[in-house]
Design a protein around this motif. Sequence first.
Motif, short mmCIF file in Angstrom:
data_model
loop_
_atom_site.label_atom_id
_atom_site.label_comp_id
_atom_site.label_asym_id
_atom_site.label_seq_id
_atom_site.Cartn_x
_atom_site.Cartn_y
_atom_site.Cartn_z
N LEU A 195 41.65 -17.65 -44.61
CA LEU A 195 42.55 -17.52 -46.16
C LEU A 195 41.65 -17.47 -47.41
CD1 LEU A 195 45.79 -19.43 -45.36
CD2 LEU A 195 45.69 -16.79 -45.90
N LYS A 253 52.52 -29.56 -53.33
CA LYS A 253 52.25 -28.07 -53.51
C LYS A 253 51.49 -27.87 -54.98
CE LYS A 253 54.54 -23.79 -52.95
NZ LYS A 253 55.13 -22.93 -52.13
N ALA A 287 50.34 -16.30 -42.84
CA ALA A 287 49.75 -17.44 -41.77
C ALA A 287 50.79 -18.51 -41.58
CB ALA A 287 48.51 -17.93 -42.51
N LYS A 288 51.39 -18.80 -42.73
CA LYS A 288 52.52 -20.02 -42.61
C LYS A 288 53.36 -19.66 -41.46
CE LYS A 288 54.19 -23.05 -46.03
NZ LYS A 288 54.54 -23.14 -47.52
N ASN A 343 48.82 -16.15 -46.98
CA ASN A 343 48.99 -17.42 -46.73
C ASN A 343 50.58 -17.43 -46.08
OD1 ASN A 343 48.44 -20.18 -47.31
ND2 ASN A 343 50.39 -20.25 -48.53
N ARG A 344 51.50 -16.45 -46.70
CA ARG A 344 52.57 -16.49 -46.27
C ARG A 344 52.75 -15.95 -44.76
NH1 ARG A 344 57.36 -14.16 -49.87
NH2 ARG A 344 56.85 -16.14 -51.13
N SER A 346 48.78 -23.18 -43.82
CA SER A 346 48.64 -22.78 -44.87
C SER A 346 47.69 -23.35 -45.98
CB SER A 346 49.86 -22.67 -45.56
OG SER A 346 50.44 -23.76 -46.46
#
Lengths: 314, 292, 520
Positions: free
Chosen positions: A237, B111, A305-306, A302-303, A312
């Motif tokens: 990533l 986050k 992979a998550k 990232n989405r 992530s």
Amino acid sequence: MAWQGRSDAALLTRPGRRGNLRRHWTLYLMLVCPLAYFLVFKYMPLVNAQIAFKDFSPLDGVWKSPWVGLANLVEFFHSIYFWELLRNTVGYSLAKLAVGLPLAVILALALSETAAKAFKGLVQTATYLPHFLSWVIMYGVLLALFSESEGLVNSIIRATGGTPRSFLGQPSDFPFIVVLSDAWKETGWSAIIYLAALAAIDPALYEAAEVEGATRLQRIRYISLPGIADVIVVVTLLRLGTVLDAGFHQLFMLSSMPVMGVADIIDTWVYRQGVLDFRFSLATAVGLFKGVIGLCMVLVFNRIAKRASGASLY
Amino acid sequence: MLRKMSLEERAWQALVNGILLFTLLAVAIPLVRVITMSMTPIKAGREILGGLLIPVSELSLAAYRQLLSHPAFLRSLANSAIITLGGTAMSLFLTVPLAYVLSVKGLPGRKFLNTLILIPFLFNPGLIPGYLVVTGLGLTDSYWAVMLPGAVSVYNTFVMRGFFEGIPEDFKEAARMDGAGEFYILRRIILPLSKPILLTVGLFYAVSLWNEFFGPLLYLNNAKLQPLPVLLRNILLASNVNEYVDFDAMSAAPVQALKAASVVLTTLPMAIIYPWIQKHFTKGTLVGGIKG
Amino acid sequence: MARTLSIKLLALLVAAGIGLPAFAQAKPADVNFWYNAAASEAGQPPDSWAAYQIIKDKLGVNLNLVQLPSTSSDQDTKINTAAAANALPDLFQVQRDVWYKLVKAGLIAPVDSLLKEMPFRTKLRYSDTVRNKLVTLNGKLYGFAEPGALAGTDGFVIRKDWLDKLGLKVPKTIEDFYAVAKAFTEKDPDGNGKNDTYGFGGYIEPLSMAQQGLGSRFDAIIGAYGVAATWDITSAAKFGLQVRKPEFYDAMLFMKRLSDEKLMDPDWASLKKDDFRARWKQGRFGMMTEGYAALAMQANYKDFDVNFPEGEWLAVPTPIGPKGKSSEGPFMRSARILAVSARAVKEGKGPAIAKLLEWMQSDEGYYLLGFGEKGVNFNLDDKGLVSVAGIEPAKAYTAKPQAPLLQLKNYVYTNSANELAVRYVSFKTAKGRTMDPLSYWEAFKANKWSEETGALVINPPANGSDFWRFYTENQVKFILGLQPLTKESWAAYLAGLDKLGAREFEAAAKKQVLEAGFIK
């Protein structure tokens, strides 16, 4: 992972809300130095990066220089080589990732699997060392191997009656030289991170697998690879986030006029156009453009992979 | 190991060692080449295998002699050592707590914090914006100017965070039940379990500081502060920019040999420390790990 | 008590008022000087350097020297970044491209008034009207045009021993050149029984606005067609890019012929300077264009001498083309520019800088900076020439350990014949032949050149990165056969240049060269 049996929430609530709060404050306290650092050395430069949209004049300084909007970026977009630069940059970046990543993982796995201890030490150190050879030196090595007039490969071709070939000066061969020489130089270095990850896998898992009669390949498939999957995802990533960095030093060193069409990347173009010519606003503008593309890549992947692996970046 | 290997094991070892042998041979080419190059006087027609090997009688240590006998060599070496050791320590001091905090699940604002450190990784504002910050702080002509701008690598932070996340929650939980604070947990539980990643990230920092050339070039005007890469580059390029050289630019060794020798010299310390780091990469560093 | 104090105070104030000029002089002015070291690998002058003390005592100047990095691109970066932070040093050496931008940005001060404060140095160094054009903008001098860089240093040379071995004569015409190149390639001129030699060697080196495209390493060939160097700067009427001339196409055809028949080292398009130099030292090719110092200074020549004790490079006139033209390449009286920052002048450091520079050129400064301490590092012989007779060898100014003392010598050397003779010493080769680097330079200078100094004032076009890439890349591809070279493709190439704004660029360039007074 294997040990994440209980939910995080359950773990966190146990000491009670007050304990949690105190704990969180301790954690935030730990962040004071790093965040102060980020503010000064990472975010202040980003504030200064407004020169990307200005006609930067040293006498006026960052704040008082006049705005020019997107003029600097437009200049980049209007280059007759823009699409070619983009193609070369993205192409090399992804090709290096696609070739380099599996090789590094395979090397790390092989190193962790071999039973020959001394041999392992030798290979591990030897493969790590080429990282330290600058591209100037690597160019010398490549020239010694592939040059048309005195390269080793061409000597062999000549001796066997073939026609010598200018590998470094041939647009059709050059991309392979770039990708493979990068793998040649960096595989051992990239493998370090996977070796560290493999070292952290609980040995009890392997013992259990052995008891259950798993084959070597199965152990890799079900223990080693899942054990380093998170690291692979994070590294990939991050690499995708800098997809428009294709290796300035390498291409700057290896490129030559006959292969410009497949060697010129965004960074080498900016170097010629911007840095040498006192055009810092342009260099900064292109840097921000690269960041926008990187951000898009990270958001998308990232989405993915998550969803696929749970790992992530944020 | 004394046990007789099964057939499968032997085949597996053959495959694995075959891969390693192939890799070794591949990387040996540039490594051998750089060493022979560092000892080759420019001579005609005496190279073997395109210059990969040269007869022992031809070897010359002139390049090493020239580099090592430079009056500023030791001082530059000391400067490099200070920058590398000090910088690595500082980098770890900043990176470890950052990575640890980011690894704590359920921390409010996690986050946001992750995004906060990801942004500067993606957006590289280039030379001048950073230069203005460093000079604006008055760091010119101090080691801080070299060590600080790259002190925290976002890449290293994320990698380290990933490792911390992999450490079983139960370890921390047990400590918390005993009333241990977060500083205690980080120091006594997390760090001892994270040796491989601490060494890896430490190595990454050390290597980039050791090779750092651009920072010193921009920020260190005082010649007495200059680290090894700057000195070596000066020696190399001076023998290269010889359009107008006259009597005092005599170089005992060819430029190529000097280049290669300087690479060998700068790589040597890194080659020496690596086997020591490797030792900690063996399987099962997570001693006494518990199963989930 | 209070009375006496106030009287004392008054007296002090009066004294200070009267003594102010003297007082100001007593407090040394700091002058930061970013200099280009004569031998950058040797390091800074030591703290105990005699010059520091003299400069402080005599001139009231606290000199702070900072050595610039050794490559021009690193130098540019360092100066550009300092400029961006408006933190340029008081006095610094700078290349013209960067200088131009800095003047435009208002960071460099005019120095006309300073010149008057340093009459001797001005007379000796800054009176060349042609060179001064390089630092003139809007009628003012924005810097000192140092005479340092010599002109006409790189010339065409040929292996005499190879010619002799094959019984060939020095090529006169471009066709002779072709024949010799062919013989050098095919007839084993070094007699080693291997087919490992080429006629000609070169590499692409776009050093300046006059050396774009293939660059001056190929100008001996291109020059035979009368189109050497990038620009025609013979007159305002003819001004323009050389590629536009039909002769340039002929030159390309000839280059293609050399390339197709492999009469020049086939790596020419991807070689870099180091490799090129390693190759002639290894006897890879027999004709080239090389600098006299890079070729014939002992340090540079010795590897070749070891490999080929019988080898000899001869400086010869460049080949003559079908229309009787020939050229060694662009002749440029380039200048090293010493600039004074606008900030330094604002802070009142101008006079101190002038004093410093004037002193440097005085006898005391000249010998101290150029040769070290008299009696320690050098002596003067009865003719007044610098010599090392009677000097301990390790202390001699020519000895390597003394190099840090001479880092500023290029700012005092005047390139007089006497001086050059002691700087570029002749020596004996392994076989006892005398090598005199300067004789090569003399021979080069006697050949035909293309006067190109004016090109130094041309500023790159806004799309320089694209323009010069297109310009050079296509020429190389034509020669290598990566694209066909025909009248049509050549016309398309020229049209492509126009599309990138060649016409506008030429017009702007012409204006700049006209304004600087290089053409009429």
